[in-house]
Design an enzyme around this catalytic site. Structure first.
Site, PDB file in Angstrom:
ATOM      1  N   GLU A  97      71.234 -15.011   5.080  1.00 13.50           N
ATOM      2  CA  GLU A  97      70.763 -13.413   4.939  1.00 13.50           C
ATOM      3  C   GLU A  97      69.429 -13.232   6.254  1.00 13.50           C
ATOM      4  OE1 GLU A  97      70.216 -13.539   0.866  1.00 13.50           O
ATOM      5  OE2 GLU A  97      72.036 -13.982   0.867  1.00 13.50           O
ATOM      6  N   GLU A 167      75.505 -23.806   2.343  1.00 11.27           N
ATOM      7  CA  GLU A 167      75.888 -22.757   1.652  1.00 11.27           C
ATOM      8  C   GLU A 167      76.972 -22.355   2.655  1.00 11.27           C
ATOM      9  OE1 GLU A 167      72.057 -20.716  -0.818  1.00 11.27           O
ATOM     10  OE2 GLU A 167      71.830 -20.433   1.002  1.00 11.27           O
ATOM     11  N   GLY A 173      76.842 -14.941  -2.807  1.00 12.89           N
ATOM     12  CA  GLY A 173      76.980 -13.574  -3.423  1.00 12.89           C
ATOM     13  C   GLY A 173      77.993 -12.782  -3.795  1.00 12.89           C
ATOM     14  N   SER A 213      77.233 -18.947  -4.900  1.00  9.10           N
ATOM     15  CA  SER A 213      77.638 -18.692  -6.115  1.00  9.10           C
ATOM     16  C   SER A 213      78.083 -19.329  -7.763  1.00  9.10           C
ATOM     17  CB  SER A 213      79.253 -17.946  -6.295  1.00  9.10           C
ATOM     18  OG  SER A 213      79.326 -16.537  -5.777  1.00  9.10           O
ATOM     19  N   GLY A 235      72.252 -15.821  -7.777  1.00  8.96           N
ATOM     20  CA  GLY A 235      72.100 -14.498  -8.310  1.00  8.96           C
ATOM     21  C   GLY A 235      71.973 -14.525  -9.769  1.00  8.96           C
TER      22      GLY A 235
HETATM   23  C1  PEP Z   1      71.460 -17.994  -2.369  1.00  3.98           C
HETATM   24  O1  PEP Z   1      70.740 -16.708  -2.294  1.00  3.98           O
HETATM   25  O2  PEP Z   1      70.956 -19.240  -1.331  1.00  3.98           O
HETATM   26  C2  PEP Z   1      73.061 -18.090  -3.160  1.00  3.98           C
HETATM   27  C3  PEP Z   1      73.511 -19.037  -2.854  1.00  3.98           C
HETATM   28  O3  PEP Z   1      73.203 -16.806  -3.426  1.00  3.98           O
HETATM   29  P1  PEP Z   1      74.440 -16.776  -4.612  1.00  3.98           P
HETATM   30  O4  PEP Z   1      73.764 -17.805  -5.780  1.00  3.98           O
HETATM   31  O5  PEP Z   1      74.083 -15.795  -5.516  1.00  3.98           O
HETATM   32  O6  PEP Z   1      75.992 -16.916  -3.948  1.00  3.98           O
END
Ligand code: PEP
Length: 251
Positions: A97, A167, A173, A213, A235
């Site tokens: 992000e 990631e 998300g 996720s 989350g």
């Molecule tokens: C994150 O913010 O690093 C993330 C992996 O978010 P989520 O688990 O919601 O996908």
């Protein structure tokens, strides 16, 4: 042997009351866990109250970002010394992000990561490809480039304090988790890359988290991969029961 490491990234969520309640709940549920390193990364403004609520639970605290300068005229920024002052052990560097919403580039992330290491804060370096990059079969190229650029100038000794979080941006998300096989493939590629950049010892010892996720229902499957050493959780990290369940699954 790499000790599993699970971190919760609270992003721009919670308020003064709910952040403390979340921290207290986790502290209560997880105080006897010793086989997993656990950290939470609340918003800057709640670092101190969350640290207090975590007490002596053994859950560490991390920040979601840091600025590389020591102090001075940098309106809106937070320094490594400030993070240390409020008991931060970890800091996220290059979360997707920050890369794709705020516009951070690899060079800035590298500067922040090195400043954190110099100050004694342990960076969690986030890397990962966009959906279009995966579809164009550029995942390895993108992740390799990000990892090399963000670790430029970091020594093998300093790598003892670095965690890498893979990631895939399309999984963050969105509810779409990478399959265990997709995660393992990229984690193994990153470990091989660390052996090339550094040596076999750094490759063997560096913890690589998966993020995207992750939730109670897929924790066991993801963590069963030989190169998945932990999770970076968004989350599901905002719910006491879900985050506790994930850690208990791994413990
Ligand atoms: C994150 O913010 O690093 C993330 C992996 O978010 P989520 O688990 O919601 O996908």
């Amino acid at each position: 042997m790499r000790k599993p490491f699970i971190a919760g990234n609270w992003k721009m969520n919670t308020d003064s009351q709910s952040s403390t309640a979340l921290a207290s709940g986790l502290a209560e549920n997880l105080k006897s866990v010793t086989t997993v390193d656990v950290a939470v990364c609340p918003p800057f403004v709640y670092l101190q109250s969350v640290a207090k609520a975590l007490g002596d639970s053994g859950i560490a605290i991390g920040a979601q970002d840091v600025y590389f300068e020591g102090n001075g005229a940098f309106t809106g920024e937070i320094s490594c010394e400030m993070l240390k002052d409020v008991c931060c052990t970890y800091v996220l560097c290059g979360h997707s992000e920050r890369r794709h919403v705020i516009g951070e580039c690899d060079e800035l992330i590298n500067t922040k990561l090195k400043a954190a290491l110099a100050a004694g804060i342990k960076p969690i370096l986030c890397v990962g490809e966009l959906l279009e990059e995966r579809e164009a079969e550029k995942t390895d190229e993108v992740v390799t480039d990000q990892t090399k650029k963000c670790l430029a100038g970091v020594s093998a000794e300093e790598m003892a304090n670095v965690t890498i979080a893979y990631e895939p941006v399309w999984a963050i998300g969105t509810g779409k988790t990478a399959t265990a096989g997709q995660a393992q493939e990229v984690h193994a590629m990153i470990r091989k890359l660390l052996a090339e950049i550094y040596d076999a010892t750094v490759a063997e010892n560096t913890r690589i988290q998966y993020g995207g996720s992750a939730k109670p229902g897929n924790t066991a499957e993801l963590m069963a991969n030989p190169d998945v050493d932990g999770l970076l959780v968004g989350g599901a990290g905002l719910k006491v029961d879900d985050f506790s369940a994930m850690i208990n699954t791994v413990a």
